[in-house]
Design an enzyme around this catalytic site. Structure first.
Site, mmCIF file in Angstrom:
data_model
loop_
_atom_site.group_PDB
_atom_site.id
_atom_site.type_symbol
_atom_site.label_atom_id
_atom_site.label_comp_id
_atom_site.label_asym_id
_atom_site.label_seq_id
_atom_site.Cartn_x
_atom_site.Cartn_y
_atom_site.Cartn_z
ATOM 1 C CB SER A 1 -0.858 0.002 1.275
ATOM 2 O OG SER A 1 -1.491 1.250 1.463
ATOM 3 C CE1 TYR B 1 -4.435 -2.205 4.998
ATOM 4 C CE2 TYR B 1 -3.401 -0.088 4.555
ATOM 5 C CZ TYR B 1 -4.022 -1.231 4.101
ATOM 6 O OH TYR B 1 -4.233 -1.409 2.750
HETATM 7 P P1 NAD Z 1 -11.578 -5.859 0.046
HETATM 8 O O1 NAD Z 1 -11.933 -5.778 1.496
HETATM 9 O O2 NAD Z 1 -12.611 -5.579 -0.961
HETATM 10 O O3 NAD Z 1 -10.978 -7.298 -0.287
HETATM 11 C C1 NAD Z 1 -10.144 -7.984 0.584
HETATM 12 C C2 NAD Z 1 -10.260 -9.457 0.263
HETATM 13 O O4 NAD Z 1 -9.388 -10.166 1.158
HETATM 14 C C3 NAD Z 1 -11.683 -10.000 0.498
HETATM 15 O O5 NAD Z 1 -12.066 -10.844 -0.561
HETATM 16 C C4 NAD Z 1 -11.547 -10.767 1.805
HETATM 17 O O6 NAD Z 1 -12.463 -11.834 1.947
HETATM 18 C C5 NAD Z 1 -10.105 -11.268 1.706
HETATM 19 N N1 NAD Z 1 -9.565 -11.647 3.001
HETATM 20 C C6 NAD Z 1 -9.570 -10.935 4.164
HETATM 21 N N2 NAD Z 1 -9.032 -11.665 5.155
HETATM 22 C C7 NAD Z 1 -8.661 -12.861 4.611
HETATM 23 C C8 NAD Z 1 -8.038 -14.022 5.122
HETATM 24 N N3 NAD Z 1 -7.693 -14.129 6.421
HETATM 25 N N4 NAD Z 1 -7.796 -15.044 4.285
HETATM 26 C C9 NAD Z 1 -8.170 -14.961 2.975
HETATM 27 N N5 NAD Z 1 -8.769 -13.907 2.433
HETATM 28 C C10 NAD Z 1 -9.002 -12.865 3.254
HETATM 29 O O7 NAD Z 1 -10.308 -4.898 -0.095
HETATM 30 P P2 NAD Z 1 -9.382 -4.499 -1.333
HETATM 31 O O8 NAD Z 1 -9.340 -3.052 -1.392
HETATM 32 O O9 NAD Z 1 -9.722 -5.272 -2.540
HETATM 33 O O10 NAD Z 1 -7.969 -4.977 -0.760
HETATM 34 C C11 NAD Z 1 -7.089 -5.833 -1.462
HETATM 35 C C12 NAD Z 1 -5.671 -5.552 -1.015
HETATM 36 O O11 NAD Z 1 -5.294 -4.240 -1.424
HETATM 37 C C13 NAD Z 1 -5.455 -5.583 0.499
HETATM 38 O O12 NAD Z 1 -4.211 -6.159 0.791
HETATM 39 C C14 NAD Z 1 -5.445 -4.124 0.879
HETATM 40 O O13 NAD Z 1 -4.748 -3.887 2.077
HETATM 41 C C15 NAD Z 1 -4.755 -3.536 -0.312
HETATM 42 N N6 NAD Z 1 -4.979 -2.104 -0.504
HETATM 43 C C16 NAD Z 1 -6.232 -1.588 -0.630
HETATM 44 C C17 NAD Z 1 -6.399 -0.212 -0.848
HETATM 45 C C18 NAD Z 1 -7.767 0.415 -1.017
HETATM 46 O O14 NAD Z 1 -7.860 1.658 -1.005
HETATM 47 N N7 NAD Z 1 -8.826 -0.322 -1.232
HETATM 48 C C19 NAD Z 1 -5.291 0.615 -0.913
HETATM 49 C C20 NAD Z 1 -4.023 0.059 -0.773
HETATM 50 C C21 NAD Z 1 -3.876 -1.306 -0.578
#
Ligand code: NAD
Length: 259
Positions: A139, A152
């Protein structure tokens, strides 16, 4: 021709958000896609929609046993794992003083230990075949400080460090390990009440591009790192943030309007 023709990819958190966009893009680019997630119904439905080259596996990334089983199953069904996208993650907004030890360990457990277990689980097969690509989703919070995100941000800085060490140890064995650093992206994580993108964009006025990103824009970066297009990239940080880490866009000082 697809960029991932004939490749086998595991995408953790592949049932929703950025992971879902990545599952869709990788399948469209010819990969066999293992959607590995705790969301069973959603994962099954997505796999069915994507067809015979996509399958759902139940995986809690914090479980070493589940990792071993999923990797063994995928290797049994499709012969190998060429690509791992370590994408599963959770977010927690709490200050240092509010964050309990259990909070901190839970977030690090999913976001950091989960990615470590992923690397360790797929590496032996990749080493045996002398090739592989691992994409670790970090991130922008793994590149700077952020108030109320102590657990985080710690986890995402950890992912950046994990990536460097893995790139060092695995690179000469034919396995490339890189990290992706998204800024704000329109998923449940950043837009939990599903507001219209144009509304959400208003909160991103200080980002140079002045909008939130789409999950498909991050999936495209993961595709690049997963594919042979990035064949000499190892240990790199691919930032996908509309310029957020470049600096703050000022909307004009008194007497000096913004441009
Ligand atoms: P999201 O919440 O839509 O998706 C997260 C996914 O991870 C979900 O499908 C959830 O079921 C799965 N998950 C959570 N805990 C789990 C576990 N213990 N085992 C297996 N699966 C698990 O969020 P997103 O935005 O799609 O996030 C995806 C990645 O991107 C994450 O690592 C997040 O930290 C990172 N990220 C997101 C953003 C943002 O703004 N959305 C920004 C930077 C980084």
């Amino acid at each position: 021709m697809g960029k991932l023709d004939g490749k086998v990819a595991i995408i953790t958190g592949g049932a929703r958000g950025m992971g879902e966009a990545t599952s869709r893009l990788f399948a469209a680019q010819g990969a066999k896609v293992a959607i590995a997630d705790v969301l069973e119904e959603r994962g099954q439905a997505l796999a069915e929609e994507l067809g015979a080259d996509a399958r759902y596996w139940k995986l809690d990334v914090t479980s070493e046993d589940e990792w071993a089983k999923v990797v063994a199953d995928v290797e049994a069904v499709w012969g190998r794992v060429d690509v791992l996208v370590n994408n599963a993650g959770v977010l927690l907004f709490k200050s240092i003083l509010e964050t309990t030890k259990a909070d901190y360990e839970r977030v690090l457990g999913v976001n950091l230990v989960g990615e470590f277990l992923g690397v360790r689980s797929v590496a032996p097969g990749m080493i045996a075949r002398g090739r592989g690509s691992i994409v670790n989703i970090s991130s922008v919070d793994g590149m700077k400080g952020a108030n109320s995100l102590v657990a985080y941000a710690s986890s995402k800085w950890g992912v950046r460090g994990l990536t460097k060490v893995a790139a060092m140890e695995l690179g000469h064995k034919g396995i490339r390990v890189n990290s992706v650093h998204p800024g704000g992206v329109d998923t449940v994580m950043s837009n939990h009440d599903n507001r219209a993108r144009s509304d959400v964009d208003k909160a991103y006025g200080e980002v140079p591009m002045q909008r939130i990103g789409g999950p498909e824009e991050v999936a495209a970066a993961s595709l690049f790192l997963a594919s042979d297009d990035s064949s000499y990239m190892n240990g790199a940080e691919l930032v996908v943030d509309g310029g957020m880490t470049v600096g703050t866009y000022y909307h004009g000082f008194p007497g000096a309007p913004g441009v």
